[in-house]
Design a protein around this motif. Structure first.
Motif, PDB file in Angstrom:
ATOM      1  N   ALA A 546      11.402  -0.098  -2.896  1.00  0.00           N
ATOM      2  CA  ALA A 546      11.893  -1.295  -4.000  1.00  0.00           C
ATOM      3  C   ALA A 546      13.138  -0.690  -4.658  1.00  0.00           C
ATOM      4  CB  ALA A 546      10.755  -1.385  -5.898  1.00  0.00           C
ATOM      5  N   SER A 547      13.161   0.460  -4.235  1.00  0.00           N
ATOM      6  CA  SER A 547      14.760   1.296  -4.943  1.00  0.00           C
ATOM      7  C   SER A 547      15.713   1.073  -4.146  1.00  0.00           C
ATOM      8  CB  SER A 547      14.395   2.599  -4.689  1.00  0.00           C
ATOM      9  OG  SER A 547      14.024   3.252  -3.309  1.00  0.00           O
ATOM     10  N   GLY A 548      15.923   0.142  -2.801  1.00  0.00           N
ATOM     11  CA  GLY A 548      16.700   0.192  -2.091  1.00  0.00           C
ATOM     12  C   GLY A 548      16.851   0.798  -0.848  1.00  0.00           C
ATOM     13  N   LYS A 549      15.918   1.910  -1.080  1.00  0.00           N
ATOM     14  CA  LYS A 549      16.331   2.809   0.255  1.00  0.00           C
ATOM     15  C   LYS A 549      15.138   2.314   1.215  1.00  0.00           C
ATOM     16  CE  LYS A 549      16.066   6.662  -2.681  1.00  0.00           C
ATOM     17  NZ  LYS A 549      15.398   8.140  -2.983  1.00  0.00           N
ATOM     18  N   ARG A 550      15.852   2.912   2.730  1.00  0.00           N
ATOM     19  CA  ARG A 550      14.969   2.297   4.154  1.00  0.00           C
ATOM     20  C   ARG A 550      13.530   3.032   3.693  1.00  0.00           C
ATOM     21  NH1 ARG A 550      19.397   5.645   7.199  1.00  0.00           N
ATOM     22  NH2 ARG A 550      19.219   7.060   5.513  1.00  0.00           N
ATOM     23  N   ASP A 551      12.203   2.320   3.995  1.00  0.00           N
ATOM     24  CA  ASP A 551      11.676   2.138   4.139  1.00  0.00           C
ATOM     25  C   ASP A 551      10.747   2.771   5.364  1.00  0.00           C
ATOM     26  OD1 ASP A 551       8.228   2.021   4.139  1.00  0.00           O
ATOM     27  OD2 ASP A 551       8.413   0.356   3.633  1.00  0.00           O
ATOM     28  N   LYS A 552      11.121   4.517   5.957  1.00  0.00           N
ATOM     29  CA  LYS A 552      10.898   5.097   6.862  1.00  0.00           C
ATOM     30  C   LYS A 552       9.121   5.251   7.074  1.00  0.00           C
ATOM     31  CE  LYS A 552      14.429   8.056   6.752  1.00  0.00           C
ATOM     32  NZ  LYS A 552      15.343   9.351   6.762  1.00  0.00           N
ATOM     33  N   LYS A 553       8.664   5.099   5.437  1.00  0.00           N
ATOM     34  CA  LYS A 553       6.789   4.875   6.119  1.00  0.00           C
ATOM     35  C   LYS A 553       6.929   4.182   6.902  1.00  0.00           C
ATOM     36  CE  LYS A 553       2.275   5.865   3.982  1.00  0.00           C
ATOM     37  NZ  LYS A 553       2.132   5.280   2.324  1.00  0.00           N
ATOM     38  N   LYS A 554       7.128   2.887   7.023  1.00  0.00           N
ATOM     39  CA  LYS A 554       6.807   1.588   7.618  1.00  0.00           C
ATOM     40  C   LYS A 554       7.407   1.393   8.677  1.00  0.00           C
ATOM     41  CE  LYS A 554       7.022  -3.884   7.573  1.00  0.00           C
ATOM     42  NZ  LYS A 554       8.489  -4.697   6.599  1.00  0.00           N
ATOM     43  N   LEU A 555       8.774   2.606   9.122  1.00  0.00           N
ATOM     44  CA  LEU A 555       8.837   1.997  10.433  1.00  0.00           C
ATOM     45  C   LEU A 555       8.273   3.374  11.240  1.00  0.00           C
ATOM     46  CD1 LEU A 555      12.698   2.153   9.430  1.00  0.00           C
ATOM     47  CD2 LEU A 555      11.592   0.514  10.455  1.00  0.00           C
ATOM     48  N   ARG A 556       8.269   4.020  10.716  1.00  0.00           N
ATOM     49  CA  ARG A 556       7.152   5.072  11.317  1.00  0.00           C
ATOM     50  C   ARG A 556       5.848   4.728  11.635  1.00  0.00           C
ATOM     51  NH1 ARG A 556       7.071   8.663   7.551  1.00  0.00           N
ATOM     52  NH2 ARG A 556       8.503  10.121   7.361  1.00  0.00           N
ATOM     53  N   GLY A 557       5.229   4.215  11.124  1.00  0.00           N
ATOM     54  CA  GLY A 557       3.694   3.317  11.173  1.00  0.00           C
ATOM     55  C   GLY A 557       4.332   2.231  12.398  1.00  0.00           C
ATOM     56  N   GLU A 558       5.201   1.398  11.837  1.00  0.00           N
ATOM     57  CA  GLU A 558       5.283   0.127  13.554  1.00  0.00           C
ATOM     58  C   GLU A 558       5.552   1.180  14.727  1.00  0.00           C
ATOM     59  OE1 GLU A 558       8.862  -2.134  11.614  1.00  0.00           O
ATOM     60  OE2 GLU A 558       6.963  -3.222  10.062  1.00  0.00           O
ATOM     61  N   LEU A 559       6.633   1.748  14.313  1.00  0.00           N
ATOM     62  CA  LEU A 559       6.607   2.882  16.058  1.00  0.00           C
ATOM     63  C   LEU A 559       6.188   2.953  16.099  1.00  0.00           C
ATOM     64  CD1 LEU A 559       9.260   2.925  17.682  1.00  0.00           C
ATOM     65  CD2 LEU A 559       9.997   4.558  16.807  1.00  0.00           C
TER      66      LEU A 559
END
Length: 565
Positions: A546-559
């Protein structure tokens, strides 16, 4: 034996009549409690070890140096540094080489002069090494062949004097002054008489953080010796409780040094602590579990300390039963979390040894919490209780207010070992250090018995086999590629190393760049352990929160799911 059983003994050991009495001391203009019993500077601390005489001090392959020999070499080298190189109190002298006896001798000689030792990460590439050399304002450097080669042209341009150490890895350039030439000189070899105060700076250790560039953690003589004193109190209390205090052991204690000396665990708790207890330090050139079991058996190693990967490989050695490792008394871990199931397995496979663990940072000189024996068996997920007698741990909210037991928040640590701050970085110092407290950036909670549990990290770092990696530093290196428009770097789970580097990249015009090319991009800037192991190319913008920052948690989970990690 539990840690709680030791508390009464520790009170006696640190009382007015004990060997390590707690006392008040002026520290930076503030009266603070410190542990007494040791000299107030490292030069005098080294001199105390003379009583161990012909006992082994440093062992590497077929080299074996006694305490007497080490002290003689340190005294001779310190004289050379002062007389030939003009090294004075407060000068910075760097050490960039792999573990070897000369590393230890150089460190001792530098700090004996009241100069500031600046150990460098030997895995760094040339740009990283040059940055720390410049940032610290080094007046002299101790380099082995590989580090000398990595610095190459920068060394020639800088004019920085170099003392070379031949470790057999790569030849030193012709004309390099070698340490053995200096130690064979006619210098008198007596310790310098420089006046060294407990509050004088002693060491700058560089650590990766969230700002990308490494920060130099500056510790005083008192900070370093307070770390040694803290563990010495614990060792003494255990010996009192076990009835071995004052009794000389039939066999010399020994520690297997497989961790780098440029980290606080290797330097403080393994090397410097060994000096004061007369323990021999058996060095490995690099970690190899086959060599490790051979050395433990041959040298009758009593203490093993390493990142969790090392003890995991040790207990899973396919021929473990063929070796007599009954000499092991303690198998410790630090630098990263040890999985709870490993604790119970270690106890089963090494019944004579006690699994233990410690929690600390470069910013605390490795002092924080410890856990072992019964406590570790009952709470394998904990990193222990604050190390007595003077270490304090509290959990705070985002405003720095203390939280009650059981509540989760940022972990703060305070002890006499906590350094004065970062070298030449007043803003970063103010952000991390408050009234003697270190803001660790780790998230955890204290249970009702005061045991600490770590659950997360605030800092954007990856801990790979005990090595801190700044996500921002890796991202900046990848951003330098002309076809990379967006990068997110994060940690991925790894059974052996705890975490490895993962990255998601958006390329210009959706171009699919070869992954191998991206992974090796800027290899001159990033040490090999920092480069992404898994790299995922995106044709579209990386997901945002929501803040506009990259969603590393989502990316980490997907990878993680994609790779089935």
């Amino acid at each position: 034996m539990s840690y709680q059983h030791l508390e009464g003994v520790i009170a006696g050991v640190t009382g007015p009549e004990g060997p390590f009495p707690v006392r008040e001391m002026d520290v930076g203009g503030v009266s603070r409690k410190v542990i007494g019993g040791l000299p107030e500077n490292l030069r005098d601390f080294y001199a105390v070890t003379a009583g161990y005489g012909d006992k082994d001090c440093l062992v590497e392959q077929d080299r074996r140096l006694s305490y007497t020999e080490v002290l003689r070499l340190v005294a001779a080298l310190s004289t050379v540094l002062a007389n030939r190189y003009g090294i004075e109190k407060g000068d910075r002298v760097t050490i960039a080489m792999r573990n070897c006896p000369e590393w230890c001798i150089s460190f001792m000689a530098i700090t004996s002069l009241g100069a500031i030792a600046v150990p460098m990460n030997s895995w760094w590439q040339g740009e990283e090494l040059a940055y720390a050399m410049q940032d610290s304002g080094a007046k002299l450097a101790f380099l082995d062949g590989p580090r000398h080669a990595r610095l190459g042209a920068w060394l020639a341009e800088s004019g920085l004097p170099v003392i070379g150490v031949d470790t057999g890895d790569r030849p030193l350039p012709q004309g390099t002054t070698r340490i053995e030439q200096l130690l064979d000189s006619d210098e008198p070899g007596t310790f310098p008489d420089t006046e060294i105060d407990a509050n004088d700076p002693a060491i700058i250790l560089y650590t990766s953080g969230t700002t990308g560039l490494p920060k130099g953690v500056m510790s005083t003589q008192l900070n370093v010796l307070s770390a040694i004193s803290t563990w010495l109190v614990l060792v003494s209390a255990i010996s009192v409780l076990e009835g071995t205090a004052g009794k000389e052991s039939e066999n010399q204690l020994g520690v297997l040094l497989a961790l780098p000396l440029f980290h606080v665990t290797g330097l403080h708790s393994m090397f410097l602590l060994s000096l004061v207890i007369g323990r021999k330090v058996v060095m490995m050139r690099k970690w190899d579990v086959d060599e490790a079991v051979e050395l433990i058996q041959a040298e009758r190693i009593t203490h093993f300390n390493g990142v969790p990967t090392m003890s995991l490989e040790l207990m899973n050695h396919p021929r473990l039963g063929e070796y007599d490792l009954s000499c092991l008394m303690d198998i410790s871990s630090g630098g990263a979390a040890r999985p709870a199931e490993h604790v119970l397995t270690l106890a089963e496979r090494f019944p004579a040894a006690s699994p233990s663990a410690g929690y600390g940072l470069t910013e605390t000189n490795a002092v924080g919490c410890v856990i072992g024996q019964e406590d570790y068996m009952q709470r394998p997920g904990s990193v222990g209780r604050p190390t007595a007698p003077l270490t304090e741990v509290k959990i705070v909210d985002s405003d720095g207010h203390a939280l009650p037991q059981g509540a989760t928040g940022e972990i703060w640590i305070r002890s006499p070992a906590v350094p004065t701050g970062y070298w030449n970085l007043p803003d970063a110092t103010a952000e991390t250090f408050t009234d003697g407290w270190c803001h660790t950036g780790d998230v955890g909670y204290l249970d009702t018995d005061g045991f600490l549990y770590i659950v997360d990290r605030l800092k954007d770092i990856i801990i790979r086999g005990g090595e801190n990696i700044s996500c921002l530093e890796v991202e900046e290196a990848l951003y330098a590629h002309p076809n990379v428009e967006e990068v997110a770097v994060f940690g991925l789970p790894d059974e052996r190393l705890g975490e490895i580097v993962g990255a998601a990249v958006m390329t210009g015009d959706g171009e699919q760049l070869p992954v191998a090319q991206l992974r090796e991009f800027r290899a001159d800037r990033l040490a090999a352990f920092k480069r992404p192991v898994h790299l995922w190319c995106h044709a579209e913008q990386l997901p945002r929160i929501a803040s506009g920052k990259r969603d590393k948690k989502k990316l980490r989970g997907e990878l993680t799911a994609k790779l089935n990690l």
